[in-house]
Design an enzyme around this catalytic site. Sequence first.
Site: not given
Ligand code: CMC
Length: 434
Positions: A310, A368
């Site tokens: 998140h 989720d």
């Molecule tokens: N599985 C594997 N690696 C992950 C994941 C994951 N679900 N989420 C983040 N990472 C890694 C990512 O690869 C990155 O690694 P590095 O620093 O080595 O490049 C690091 O963790 C930080 O990730 P980010 O993409 O920079 O983080 P963000 O804050 O931009 O993204 C997120 C947040 C929710 C989009 C992401 O965690 C994700 O894609 N999760 C899966 C989708 C999901 O479950 N979404 C629902 C969110 S909660 C409900 C809502 O509010 O809508």
Amino acid sequence: MTQTADTVTLTDNRTGKQVTLPVLHGAIGPSVIDIRKLYAETGYFTYDPGFTSTGSCESSLTYIDGDEGVLLHRGYAIDELAENSTFPEVCYLLLNGHLPNVKEKEDFESILRRHSMVHEQLTRFYSGFRRDAHPMAVLCGVTGALSAFYHDSIDIDDPYHRMISSHRLIAKIPTIAAMAYKYSTGQPFMYPRNDLSYAENFLYMTFGTPCEPFKVNPILSKAMDKIFILHADHEQNASTSTVRLAGSSGANPFACIAAGIASLWGPAHGGANEAVLKMLEEIGSVSRIPEIVRRAKDKNDNFRLMGFGHRVYKNYDPRAQVMRQTCHEVLGELGIKNEPLLDIAMELEKIALEDPYFVEKKLYPNVDFYSGIILKAMGFPTSMFTVLFAVARTVGWISQWKEMIEDPQQKIGRPRQLYQGQTKRPFIPLAQRG
Ligand code: CMC
């Protein structure tokens, strides 16, 4: 940079010019540097793609402490609300700032009931969609169409109009969502029933048919109500920011909520609940989890564990804790003893919480992760999962929209950019282009 409690002073090393910016303190949470005068005084913009360090507004609705895993609505903790309150009460709280007393609660519930029907003409919109249309597409289109029906409540400068539009949206969105489901199955639309609670009525409109009486299972309606509470609002997330940005131009609230629904649909946001279930089904057995975890950690594979991570929570999402417990309650009530997807989810969660990759990156289950299993057990198809999120989030969107319109500092939202394209060049006539 030099700093006092209430200011920061930045020095431009190139020109030696200094600018002192105010630091604003919230009721709780990190303070913010007020950069509104930065461009006028220095000629610099800030650069923050994804808004990871940007506060876009002042708000009194929802507070999140992502490190501690805390979520408060108007000061009340989400787990206490989920345990002791009802969704209409939480709607009232978000809209009005306080929990309703007995009379306020009765009056509010009666308002929601009286607005739950949609204009009969609106039902005709559905037949314009293919039967296999994704219900989020239908929800988005039909909600946007509401602005063509309620001309009497779209003067955004009139507080009464703002309130009545808010009530209409919260009351009608379950009806529109249930109709989207009914349309996809070919069953007749069910009119709302005013003797039922908000959650019961939604289950009735979704799963009832005119052929026989429909008895709502109280455990399932309680779970539905809890799921609605857990999704009601979540600060300045992508869809809420979309609603605020759309509304900042003075667009009508129905159009703004349709924009929010569109933004919610993406798999990185509300679409994740659908994606989680698909992922669990694809994994298929506990024995495949190590392979999936390996893929999620592989930099060269863009696969992510859906339902994990998140932007704000760097701890267990407090909504996921409640969701996990509700999941066990619902499966217990339905007598589902062996749900392979739940076994996979629990094992995946266990492994991910111990794996150094997930621990170091602070990737915990989010809201989720368990919701899809509950919704599937209740009989919803996966395509409806994000629709349910949208039903619940409508109150958050509209409360945030109202707060924005009522904020005297409100301006049209208009970010700037770091331009990296061509600099000015002369036009090339067609005949001379290679
Ligand atoms: N599985 C594997 N690696 C992950 C994941 C994951 N679900 N989420 C983040 N990472 C890694 C990512 O690869 C990155 O690694 P590095 O620093 O080595 O490049 C690091 O963790 C930080 O990730 P980010 O993409 O920079 O983080 P963000 O804050 O931009 O993204 C997120 C947040 C929710 C989009 C992401 O965690 C994700 O894609 N999760 C899966 C989708 C999901 O479950 N979404 C629902 C969110 S909660 C409900 C809502 O509010 O809508």
